[in-house]
Motif scaffolding. Structure first.
Motif, PDB file in Angstrom:
ATOM      1  N   GLU A  91      -4.661  11.855  -1.192  1.00 12.12           N
ATOM      2  CA  GLU A  91      -4.885  10.846  -0.159  1.00 12.12           C
ATOM      3  C   GLU A  91      -4.177  11.217   1.130  1.00 12.12           C
ATOM      4  O   GLU A  91      -3.150  11.878   1.120  1.00 12.12           O
ATOM      5  CB  GLU A  91      -4.382   9.484  -0.632  1.00 12.12           C
ATOM      6  CG  GLU A  91      -5.241   8.877  -1.691  1.00 12.12           C
ATOM      7  CD  GLU A  91      -4.789   7.480  -2.059  1.00 12.12           C
ATOM      8  OE1 GLU A  91      -3.720   7.058  -1.606  1.00 12.12           O
ATOM      9  OE2 GLU A  91      -5.517   6.833  -2.805  1.00 12.12           O
ATOM     10  N   ARG A 142      -6.182   2.798   3.458  1.00  8.80           N
ATOM     11  CA  ARG A 142      -6.646   2.845   2.078  1.00  8.80           C
ATOM     12  C   ARG A 142      -7.197   1.506   1.607  1.00  8.80           C
ATOM     13  O   ARG A 142      -7.724   1.396   0.527  1.00  8.80           O
ATOM     14  CB  ARG A 142      -5.479   3.270   1.189  1.00  8.80           C
ATOM     15  CG  ARG A 142      -5.887   3.596  -0.200  1.00  8.80           C
ATOM     16  CD  ARG A 142      -4.710   4.085  -1.005  1.00  8.80           C
ATOM     17  NE  ARG A 142      -5.142   4.388  -2.326  1.00  8.80           N
ATOM     18  CZ  ARG A 142      -5.311   3.492  -3.282  1.00  8.80           C
ATOM     19  NH1 ARG A 142      -5.074   2.241  -3.060  1.00  8.80           N
ATOM     20  NH2 ARG A 142      -5.724   3.856  -4.469  1.00  8.80           N
ATOM     21  N   GLU A 199       0.852  -1.188   0.000  1.00  9.90           N
ATOM     22  CA  GLU A 199       0.000   0.000   0.000  1.00  9.90           C
ATOM     23  C   GLU A 199       0.885   1.235   0.000  1.00  9.90           C
ATOM     24  O   GLU A 199       1.959   1.205   0.592  1.00  9.90           O
ATOM     25  CB  GLU A 199      -0.900   0.015   1.235  1.00  9.90           C
ATOM     26  CG  GLU A 199      -2.005  -1.005   1.207  1.00  9.90           C
ATOM     27  CD  GLU A 199      -3.093  -0.683   0.205  1.00  9.90           C
ATOM     28  OE1 GLU A 199      -3.245   0.498  -0.169  1.00  9.90           O
ATOM     29  OE2 GLU A 199      -3.774  -1.606  -0.221  1.00  9.90           O
ATOM     30  N   ASP A 247     -12.404  -5.740 -13.014  1.00 13.06           N
ATOM     31  CA  ASP A 247     -13.017  -5.276 -11.768  1.00 13.06           C
ATOM     32  C   ASP A 247     -13.845  -6.369 -11.106  1.00 13.06           C
ATOM     33  O   ASP A 247     -14.327  -6.183  -9.990  1.00 13.06           O
ATOM     34  CB  ASP A 247     -13.842  -4.011 -11.992  1.00 13.06           C
ATOM     35  CG  ASP A 247     -14.868  -4.150 -13.087  1.00 13.06           C
ATOM     36  OD1 ASP A 247     -14.981  -5.240 -13.682  1.00 13.06           O
ATOM     37  OD2 ASP A 247     -15.555  -3.154 -13.361  1.00 13.06           O
ATOM     38  N   TYR A 300     -13.315  -5.094  -0.786  1.00 13.26           N
ATOM     39  CA  TYR A 300     -13.639  -5.455  -2.159  1.00 13.26           C
ATOM     40  C   TYR A 300     -13.880  -6.947  -2.231  1.00 13.26           C
ATOM     41  O   TYR A 300     -13.081  -7.732  -1.741  1.00 13.26           O
ATOM     42  CB  TYR A 300     -12.498  -5.063  -3.101  1.00 13.26           C
ATOM     43  CG  TYR A 300     -12.862  -5.228  -4.542  1.00 13.26           C
ATOM     44  CD1 TYR A 300     -13.589  -4.260  -5.197  1.00 13.26           C
ATOM     45  CD2 TYR A 300     -12.512  -6.373  -5.239  1.00 13.26           C
ATOM     46  CE1 TYR A 300     -13.951  -4.404  -6.516  1.00 13.26           C
ATOM     47  CE2 TYR A 300     -12.870  -6.532  -6.559  1.00 13.26           C
ATOM     48  CZ  TYR A 300     -13.586  -5.541  -7.193  1.00 13.26           C
ATOM     49  OH  TYR A 300     -13.953  -5.695  -8.492  1.00 13.26           O
ATOM     50  N   ILE A 359      -4.152   9.202 -11.841  1.00  9.72           N
ATOM     51  CA  ILE A 359      -3.647   8.465 -10.674  1.00  9.72           C
ATOM     52  C   ILE A 359      -2.762   9.385  -9.836  1.00  9.72           C
ATOM     53  O   ILE A 359      -2.822   9.369  -8.601  1.00  9.72           O
ATOM     54  CB  ILE A 359      -2.867   7.205 -11.115  1.00  9.72           C
ATOM     55  CG1 ILE A 359      -3.791   6.193 -11.774  1.00  9.72           C
ATOM     56  CG2 ILE A 359      -2.104   6.585  -9.948  1.00  9.72           C
ATOM     57  CD1 ILE A 359      -4.719   5.456 -10.852  1.00  9.72           C
ATOM     58  N   TRP A 407      -2.336   1.346  -6.852  1.00  5.42           N
ATOM     59  CA  TRP A 407      -3.357   1.775  -7.791  1.00  5.42           C
ATOM     60  C   TRP A 407      -3.373   0.817  -8.967  1.00  5.42           C
ATOM     61  O   TRP A 407      -2.371   0.172  -9.271  1.00  5.42           O
ATOM     62  CB  TRP A 407      -3.072   3.193  -8.278  1.00  5.42           C
ATOM     63  CG  TRP A 407      -3.068   4.190  -7.172  1.00  5.42           C
ATOM     64  CD1 TRP A 407      -4.156   4.803  -6.627  1.00  5.42           C
ATOM     65  CD2 TRP A 407      -1.941   4.684  -6.450  1.00  5.42           C
ATOM     66  NE1 TRP A 407      -3.770   5.645  -5.614  1.00  5.42           N
ATOM     67  CE2 TRP A 407      -2.407   5.589  -5.483  1.00  5.42           C
ATOM     68  CE3 TRP A 407      -0.572   4.443  -6.517  1.00  5.42           C
ATOM     69  CZ2 TRP A 407      -1.573   6.258  -4.608  1.00  5.42           C
ATOM     70  CZ3 TRP A 407       0.266   5.103  -5.643  1.00  5.42           C
ATOM     71  CH2 TRP A 407      -0.242   6.001  -4.703  1.00  5.42           C
ATOM     72  N   LYS A 421      -4.950  11.496  -7.734  1.00  9.14           N
ATOM     73  CA  LYS A 421      -5.471  10.732  -6.595  1.00  9.14           C
ATOM     74  C   LYS A 421      -4.412  10.591  -5.516  1.00  9.14           C
ATOM     75  O   LYS A 421      -4.703  10.686  -4.325  1.00  9.14           O
ATOM     76  CB  LYS A 421      -5.931   9.345  -7.047  1.00  9.14           C
ATOM     77  CG  LYS A 421      -7.221   9.338  -7.795  1.00  9.14           C
ATOM     78  CD  LYS A 421      -7.627   7.924  -8.137  1.00  9.14           C
ATOM     79  CE  LYS A 421      -8.916   7.932  -8.932  1.00  9.14           C
ATOM     80  NZ  LYS A 421      -9.389   6.585  -9.228  1.00  9.14           N
ATOM     81  N   LYS A 431      -9.415  -1.269   0.587  1.00  9.08           N
ATOM     82  CA  LYS A 431     -10.821  -1.248   0.218  1.00  9.08           C
ATOM     83  C   LYS A 431     -11.457  -2.590   0.536  1.00  9.08           C
ATOM     84  O   LYS A 431     -10.852  -3.631   0.354  1.00  9.08           O
ATOM     85  CB  LYS A 431     -10.957  -0.970  -1.281  1.00  9.08           C
ATOM     86  CG  LYS A 431     -10.357   0.331  -1.709  1.00  9.08           C
ATOM     87  CD  LYS A 431     -10.349   0.440  -3.209  1.00  9.08           C
ATOM     88  CE  LYS A 431      -9.629   1.694  -3.627  1.00  9.08           C
ATOM     89  NZ  LYS A 431      -9.253   1.700  -5.004  1.00  9.08           N
ATOM     90  N   ASP A 461      -8.808   1.584 -10.333  1.00  7.31           N
ATOM     91  CA  ASP A 461      -8.854   3.027 -10.101  1.00  7.31           C
ATOM     92  C   ASP A 461      -9.151   3.811 -11.372  1.00  7.31           C
ATOM     93  O   ASP A 461      -9.851   4.805 -11.333  1.00  7.31           O
ATOM     94  CB  ASP A 461      -7.527   3.500  -9.500  1.00  7.31           C
ATOM     95  CG  ASP A 461      -7.307   2.936  -8.114  1.00  7.31           C
ATOM     96  OD1 ASP A 461      -8.084   3.286  -7.215  1.00  7.31           O
ATOM     97  OD2 ASP A 461      -6.375   2.129  -7.938  1.00  7.31           O
ATOM     98  N   GLU A 462      -8.588   3.393 -12.494  1.00  3.27           N
ATOM     99  CA  GLU A 462      -8.787   4.102 -13.757  1.00  3.27           C
ATOM    100  C   GLU A 462      -9.001   3.109 -14.889  1.00  3.27           C
ATOM    101  O   GLU A 462      -8.322   2.085 -14.956  1.00  3.27           O
ATOM    102  CB  GLU A 462      -7.578   4.983 -14.099  1.00  3.27           C
ATOM    103  CG  GLU A 462      -7.404   6.180 -13.199  1.00  3.27           C
ATOM    104  CD  GLU A 462      -8.519   7.190 -13.311  1.00  3.27           C
ATOM    105  OE1 GLU A 462      -9.110   7.328 -14.405  1.00  3.27           O
ATOM    106  OE2 GLU A 462      -8.809   7.843 -12.311  1.00  3.27           O
TER     107      GLU A 462
END
Length: 171
Positions: free
Chosen positions: A155, A161, A95, A122, A165, A148, A98, A151, A163, A128-129
């Motif tokens: 942060e 961070r 971490e 996904d 998911y 990116i 992205w 972003k 997620k 992210d993009e």
């Protein structure tokens, strides 16, 4: 915006929030790892080449180990056999990290609407993009890298961070 010590110390010192300093460094030193499986992987080579010069954005050092990368660029078709490998690579990245989904196949499965192809990465990892196209233009990939960077600048280094998911491999 300073801490108020500038009036006593003059121009000899610069003060800032730690978030701003760290995020500025992060945003201009992205270390991408390309997970190229098809035509888009070849197109990523054009992005890294001299004409488009991704090094202008601090992303010139392409890594081949997920433990050294903070930007994963998935370029090309992902089959269900490759899905666990992609997820493991994503989990091995430190971490903050992205992900850019590059090309129609990585974004939505492309024209491979069959039983072997994942219909968008996904479903496996958070993205992210998204960069559309078959294959996408190098300028579009550079635009995603700049988004990116934006972003990364906003942060907080304190907040978690990670997620929550759930992809189809997490069931």
């Amino acid at each position: 915006m300073g801490l108020g010590v500038e009036s006593k110390l003059g121009d000899s010192i610069v003060t800032t929030r730690l978030d701003h300093a760290v995020n500025w460094g992060r945003s201009y030193s992205l270390w991408p790892m390309a997970f190229g499986t098809a035509c888009c992987g070849i197109e990523f080579m054009a992005v890294a080449g001299a004409k488009y010069d991704v090094s202008r954005f601090g992303a010139e050092v392409v890594r081949f180990s997920p433990r050294q990368a903070d930007l994963l660029i998935v370029a090309g078709t992902i089959s269900y056999k490759q899905a666990p490998i992609l997820k493991k690579i994503y989990e091995q990245m430190c971490e903050p990290k992205w992900v850019i989904s590059m090309g129609a196949c990585a974004c939505s499965g492309g024209f491979y609407d069959n039983y072997t192809t994942v219909q968008g990465i996904d479903e496996i990892i958070p993205v992210d993009e998204y960069v559309a196209g078959c294959p996408p233009r190098p300028e579009a990939v550079l635009d995603a890298i700049m988004r990116i960077q934006e972003k990364a600048k906003t942060e907080s280094i304190i907040k978690d961070r990670v997620k929550e998911y759930k992809g189809f491999l997490d069931a």
